[in-house]
Motif scaffolding. Structure first.
Motif, PDB file in Angstrom:
ATOM      1  N   ILE A  11      -8.297   6.942   3.402  1.00 43.36           N
ATOM      2  CA  ILE A  11      -7.605   5.774   2.853  1.00 43.36           C
ATOM      3  C   ILE A  11      -6.182   5.820   3.409  1.00 43.36           C
ATOM      4  CG2 ILE A  11      -6.795   4.658   0.745  1.00 43.36           C
ATOM      5  CD1 ILE A  11      -9.073   6.268  -0.717  1.00 43.36           C
ATOM      6  N   ASN A  12      -5.809   4.803   4.152  1.00 46.40           N
ATOM      7  CA  ASN A  12      -4.495   4.827   4.806  1.00 46.40           C
ATOM      8  C   ASN A  12      -3.856   3.445   4.808  1.00 46.40           C
ATOM      9  OD1 ASN A  12      -5.521   3.384   7.134  1.00 46.40           O
ATOM     10  ND2 ASN A  12      -6.579   5.308   7.657  1.00 46.40           N
ATOM     11  N   ARG A  13      -2.694   3.398   5.429  1.00 48.45           N
ATOM     12  CA  ARG A  13      -1.896   2.173   5.437  1.00 48.45           C
ATOM     13  C   ARG A  13      -2.684   0.976   5.982  1.00 48.45           C
ATOM     14  NH1 ARG A  13       3.469   3.642   7.953  1.00 48.45           N
ATOM     15  NH2 ARG A  13       2.102   4.144   9.669  1.00 48.45           N
ATOM     16  N   ASP A  14      -3.564   1.244   6.958  1.00 50.27           N
ATOM     17  CA  ASP A  14      -4.263   0.131   7.597  1.00 50.27           C
ATOM     18  C   ASP A  14      -5.402  -0.421   6.746  1.00 50.27           C
ATOM     19  OD1 ASP A  14      -2.609   0.362   9.810  1.00 50.27           O
ATOM     20  OD2 ASP A  14      -3.871   1.938  10.680  1.00 50.27           O
ATOM     21  N   ASN A  15      -6.015   0.441   5.939  1.00 47.30           N
ATOM     22  CA  ASN A  15      -7.216  -0.051   5.240  1.00 47.30           C
ATOM     23  C   ASN A  15      -7.079  -0.055   3.719  1.00 47.30           C
ATOM     24  OD1 ASN A  15      -7.495   2.607   4.391  1.00 47.30           O
ATOM     25  ND2 ASN A  15      -9.000   3.143   5.972  1.00 47.30           N
ATOM     26  N   VAL A  16      -5.942   0.357   3.210  1.00 41.28           N
ATOM     27  CA  VAL A  16      -5.831   0.497   1.744  1.00 41.28           C
ATOM     28  C   VAL A  16      -6.041  -0.846   1.040  1.00 41.28           C
ATOM     29  CG1 VAL A  16      -3.315   0.208   1.640  1.00 41.28           C
ATOM     30  CG2 VAL A  16      -4.489   1.580  -0.113  1.00 41.28           C
ATOM     31  N   LYS A  17      -5.818  -1.946   1.771  1.00 46.66           N
ATOM     32  CA  LYS A  17      -6.036  -3.264   1.155  1.00 46.66           C
ATOM     33  C   LYS A  17      -7.495  -3.452   0.749  1.00 46.66           C
ATOM     34  CE  LYS A  17      -6.666  -5.759   5.552  1.00 46.66           C
ATOM     35  NZ  LYS A  17      -6.499  -4.631   6.496  1.00 46.66           N
ATOM     36  N   ASN A  18      -8.379  -2.647   1.313  1.00 46.77           N
ATOM     37  CA  ASN A  18      -9.815  -2.759   0.976  1.00 46.77           C
ATOM     38  C   ASN A  18     -10.236  -1.818  -0.154  1.00 46.77           C
ATOM     39  OD1 ASN A  18     -10.182  -4.611   3.122  1.00 46.77           O
ATOM     40  ND2 ASN A  18     -10.307  -2.893   4.570  1.00 46.77           N
ATOM     41  N   LEU A  19      -9.287  -1.135  -0.749  1.00 49.75           N
ATOM     42  CA  LEU A  19      -9.628  -0.188  -1.818  1.00 49.75           C
ATOM     43  C   LEU A  19     -10.202  -0.942  -3.017  1.00 49.75           C
ATOM     44  CD1 LEU A  19      -9.303   2.897  -2.061  1.00 49.75           C
ATOM     45  CD2 LEU A  19      -7.151   2.489  -3.253  1.00 49.75           C
ATOM     46  N   LYS A  20     -11.331  -0.407  -3.544  1.00 44.82           N
ATOM     47  CA  LYS A  20     -12.000  -1.069  -4.670  1.00 44.82           C
ATOM     48  C   LYS A  20     -12.407  -0.031  -5.709  1.00 44.82           C
ATOM     49  CE  LYS A  20     -13.958  -4.991  -2.184  1.00 44.82           C
ATOM     50  NZ  LYS A  20     -13.116  -4.795  -0.991  1.00 44.82           N
ATOM     51  N   VAL A  21     -12.683  -0.520  -6.900  1.00 44.40           N
ATOM     52  CA  VAL A  21     -13.189   0.373  -7.936  1.00 44.40           C
ATOM     53  C   VAL A  21     -14.547   0.912  -7.501  1.00 44.40           C
ATOM     54  CG1 VAL A  21     -14.009   0.544 -10.315  1.00 44.40           C
ATOM     55  CG2 VAL A  21     -11.958  -0.784  -9.804  1.00 44.40           C
ATOM     56  N   ALA A  22     -14.672   2.238  -7.458  1.00 41.09           N
ATOM     57  CA  ALA A  22     -15.958   2.859  -7.130  1.00 41.09           C
ATOM     58  C   ALA A  22     -16.764   3.068  -8.410  1.00 41.09           C
ATOM     59  CB  ALA A  22     -15.735   4.192  -6.429  1.00 41.09           C
ATOM     60  N   TRP A  23     -16.108   3.614  -9.437  1.00 41.90           N
ATOM     61  CA  TRP A  23     -16.758   3.762 -10.734  1.00 41.90           C
ATOM     62  C   TRP A  23     -15.697   3.997 -11.795  1.00 41.90           C
ATOM     63  CZ3 TRP A  23     -16.015   8.718 -12.770  1.00 41.90           C
ATOM     64  CH2 TRP A  23     -15.787   9.761 -11.861  1.00 41.90           C
ATOM     65  N   THR A  24     -16.111   3.822 -13.024  1.00 39.55           N
ATOM     66  CA  THR A  24     -15.215   4.073 -14.155  1.00 39.55           C
ATOM     67  C   THR A  24     -15.976   4.872 -15.198  1.00 39.55           C
ATOM     68  OG1 THR A  24     -15.865   2.062 -15.318  1.00 39.55           O
ATOM     69  CG2 THR A  24     -13.972   1.891 -13.836  1.00 39.55           C
ATOM     70  N   LEU A  25     -15.246   5.479 -16.080  1.00 40.30           N
ATOM     71  CA  LEU A  25     -15.892   6.193 -17.180  1.00 40.30           C
ATOM     72  C   LEU A  25     -15.015   6.083 -18.420  1.00 40.30           C
ATOM     73  CD1 LEU A  25     -18.438   7.989 -17.641  1.00 40.30           C
ATOM     74  CD2 LEU A  25     -16.920   9.953 -17.440  1.00 40.30           C
ATOM     75  N   HIS A  26     -15.607   5.576 -19.489  1.00 39.19           N
ATOM     76  CA  HIS A  26     -14.884   5.532 -20.752  1.00 39.19           C
ATOM     77  C   HIS A  26     -14.820   6.929 -21.348  1.00 39.19           C
ATOM     78  CE1 HIS A  26     -14.470   1.189 -21.740  1.00 39.19           C
ATOM     79  NE2 HIS A  26     -15.370   1.081 -20.789  1.00 39.19           N
TER      80      HIS A  26
END
Lengths: 190, 595
Positions: free
Chosen positions: B71-86
């Protein structure tokens, strides 16, 4: 009518004296000595005291005390009457951190003769939960019967309040020993 | 311990079976536990396993820097939630209506270890692009006992790993060793005593088979300490008080006749750092009590408001550097000391960096404890005109004065009973951790840009009561408070960038080669360019960010994780300065992001 000049300007601080407060509530009968002691036979008032998070500032023992978020009034040392407590729980204390707990206060129901607009910057915060009039009377009865005039908190009072397995009351067993009597260096091994 | 075995997917079944077998008493035969054993060698060389996050502060130097760059400066705009846990733990207790999340997850070989505010530990299997709860250990914290003397929230900032154990703390004063495979408590030891107003909120620091524990409670008249517990014998190795005993060096800086030192504060509730080259632990020490009535405790009040260096083996004090002598503001120096080596005019400089609540960032020579440089990192400082360039002391500091007044017109005192201070008493930076990029030599501070109002109460010895506030006054919030991320160039000791935010930074920082990650109590998690601090990505979690981000890999894929759940001191004591945050609901959730 309330005299707002008697309240401090800083929100969140409750350093105004009890005497000043009593004088400022002109419409309520003054003189707590004439008041008959109330009771809380069903523990309804105690439940409200916890549910409405009175303990968050006044603590379980009602003594309040200075701290990180200002200084909540001592309900043990208070001279407020039952009616005055009911009014303050319902309407809060303008210009301080004491919230109002009556649904519609300052909107449908004027408080201290004021609506929200009149109160302006002196508007007290809204409580985390609203209480029905019956609940407000119950918590006032609880304060009158079990907290007001009670002196320093005791172990017996504490276990009555918590009735649980918490060690929260243990400290009152050894209240005679104050921390400033302890030696400066206590070594290891707690 | 609670077990969760309701998952039926093929990918998790084998793992759950393994756990079940381990629980049946066959742990010793499982090869996994030997491979996962954490030892001093691994703790010293975390750069050899960049996909893991083994220390609370990422490494012994508290860099919170990961070399991972998928994950870097060029692609961080594509970062998405992978999973969550309550998660749980939002219940109230003591004076608190609810808990919050301030922890840093620990990651090892695809498993995460996180805590909630009441000290429950969760082991989460992060394999396969999802999070599955392996076990939860609920320490059954005595909520009324501890919550009534927790000044600043139902907080637990995380665990550490050692051998086949997970090491954790509870608010009610315990150190727990938990079997990493089964989640069962192997042993526990009482370290702090809530009857004295002592609580524990920080994560343990593991050094050479010892767990180092810090304590909270200066607002309740404690006498602070650091304690080392041997993780084999389960016994205390040393306990060093942060306030000297009578006759000990430094005791002369408590000049009162009240025995103020015995309840003089000096908490240690933020995890410190370790320099293996000199076998030195460096730890930040909190403020003196009572907080605002400094005339109760004339003298410099050592070692409050100091960075303290201790011999890790013996606990003996090596050096100290005090930032705010006779502190009348509540300006703790409890923050982590970040250990960095930078080129200097006469050879490499070995520095300890600390962003103090008093609004100044300090570089101290960590070999000698001498001041190197300091500068204000907040926009507004009113209590002093600045630091002496030689000593680093506030210019107005007068060693001949018993009670320091600094800029007297704004300083809380018995003759100035109500006054406004900047930074406010929560400080320019509170516990949320900084991060350091060793390539760029940039140090990122999560800033609270603040002022607030202090009212002084004159204290007397009879007001000191067990388990009651011992503050000598209290703050209120008549001013709006905002925040920033402020980057300091450590080679020059100057501010390189400041990115202002609408709300204070209550979470802290993560640095990667070309990014920094952080959050806002209004809900946003964001990635910034490491040099320009320009915002490159943002996601609103819908909760309040009150914890630092971290990063790790599973099967070669990089993830960014952050706990979300606004609690802590802000919610109760400082919320009037950020009225919009009153809308943020209590919550308890782990967010994990990936490309």
């Amino acid at each position: 009518m309330m005299n707002f000049n008697s309240f401090p300007a800083a929100p969140g601080m409750l350093l105004v004296s009890v005497v000043a407060l009593n004088f400022s509530i002109g419409t309520t009968a003054y003189g707590q000595s004439a008041q008959a002691p109330a009771s809380d036979p069903t523990n309804a008032g105690k439940a409200v005291f916890s549910k409405a998070n009175c303990v968050g500032c006044h603590k379980w023992h009602g003594n309040g005390g200075g701290g990180y978020g200002g200084d909540a009034l001592s309900l043990r040392k208070t001279e407020l009457t039952r009616d005055q407590i009911i009014e303050i729980v319902g309407c809060g204390r303008p210009g301080t951190g004491m919230p109002f707990f009556m649904r519609g206060a300052y909107d449908e129901v004027k408080c201290h003769g004021m609506n929200r607009q009149d109160a302006g910057a002196q508007m007290p915060p809204e409580g985390g939960t609203f209480l029905r009039p019956k609940d407000i009377e119950a918590v006032a009865d609880y304060v009158i019967a079990h907290i007001k005039g009670a002196g320093e908190p005791t172990y017996a009072e504490c276990v009555t309040f918590f009735s649980s397995t918490s060690r929260v009351c243990d400290v009152y067993k050894t209240q005679a020993q104050k921390p400033d009597d302890a030696p400066a260096s206590t070594g290891k091994g707690q | 311990m609670e077990r969760f075995s309701g998952h039926t997917t093929i990918s998790t079944r084998a793992r759950l079976l393994a756990v079940a077998v381990a629980a049946a008493g066959m742990t010793a035969t499982l090869p996994a536990s030997a491979a996962d054993a954490v030892n001093q060698e691994r703790l010293l060389n975390v750069e050899k396993e960049p996909g893991n996050w083994l220390h609370h502060h990422q490494n012994y130097s508290a860099h919170r820097f990961s070399t991972l760059k998928e994950i870097n400066r060029d692609n961080v705009k594509n970062l998405k939630v992978a999973w969550t846990l309550h998660l749980g733990g939002i219940e109230g207790g003591g004076i608190w209506s609810h808990g919050g999340l301030e922890g840093t997850p620990i990651a090892e070989n695809g498993f995460l270890y996180v805590t909630d505010g009441w000290g429950s530990v969760y082991k989460i299997d992060a394999h396969g692009g999802r999070g599955v709860l392996v076990w939860k250990m609920d320490p059954k914290t005595d909520r009324d006992w501890a919550g009534a003397v927790a000044c600043c929230g139902v907080d637990n900032r995380g665990v550490a790993l050692w051998g086949d154990l997970v090491i954790s703390h509870t608010l009610d004063g315990r150190l727990l060793a938990i079997n990493k495979e089964t989640g069962q408590v192997a042993w526990q030891r009482t370290v702090a005593d809530p009857d004295k107003g002592e609580t524990i909120t920080g994560a343990p620091l593991i050094v050479k088979n010892m767990a180092i524990t810090g304590v909270a409670g200066a607002e309740y008249g404690i006498r602070g300490w650091l304690a080392a517990t041997d993780l084999t014998t389960q016994k205390e190795v040393w306990r060093t008080y942060t306030i000297p005993g009578k006759g000990e060096p430094g005791s002369e800086t408590w000049k009162d006749s009240n025995n103020a030192a015995a309840s003089g504060g000096g908490s240690t509730w933020v995890t410190g750092t370790y320099d293996p080259a000199t076998d030195t632990i460096i730890w930040g020490i909190g403020n003196p009590g009572p907080d605002w009535d400094s005339a109760y405790r004339p003298g410099d009040n050592l070692y409050t408001d100091s960075s303290l260096a201790l011999d890790a083996t013996t606990g003996k004090i090596k050096w100290y550097y005090q930032h705010t002598p006779n502190d009348p503001y509540d300006y703790d120096s409890v923050a982590e000391n970040v250990l960095v080596d930078v080129p200097g005019p006469s050879g490499p400089q070995k520095l300890a960096l600390e962003a103090d609540r008093n609004g100044f960032a300090y570089a101290i020579d960590r070999t000698t404890g001498k001041f190197v440089w300091g500068l204000p990192f907040v926009k507004k400082v009113t209590w002093t005109k600045g630091l002496d360039p030689e000593t680093g002391k506030p210019i107005e500091y007068d060693p001949n004065k018993a009670v320091q007044t600094y800029i007297a017109s704004v300083t809380p005192s018995r003759t100035n009973m109500e006054t406004d201070i900047c930074p406010g008493n929560m400080g320019g930076k509170n516990w949320p951790p900084t991060a350091y990029n060793p390539d760029l030599k940039l140090w990122y501070i999560p800033v609270i840009e603040s002022c607030n109002r202090i009212k002084v109460e004159v204290m007397t010895p009879d007001k000191l009561k067990p388990r009651e506030f011992w503050t000598g006054g209290g703050p209120s919030q008549p001013f709006r408070i905002t925040g920033s991320v402020t980057a300091i160039d450590v080679t020059t000791g100057k501010i390189a960038q400041k990115m202002e935010t609408p709300f204070p930074n209550l979470g802290g920082m993560l640095a990667t080669p070309d990014l920094v990650f952080t959050g806002q109590p209004s809900g946003e998690v964001m990635a910034l360019d490491a040099k320009s601090l320009q915002k490159l990505w943002e996601f609103n979690t819908g909760g309040g960010v009150n914890a630092p981000p971290m990063t790790f890999t599973v099967d070669g894929k990089q993830y960014v994780a952050i706990l979300v759940g606004l609690g802590g001191a802000w919610d109760k004591w400082f919320i009037d300065s950020t009225p919009e945050l009153k809308k943020i609901q209590p919550g308890s959730m782990l967010y994990v992001f990936a490309l």
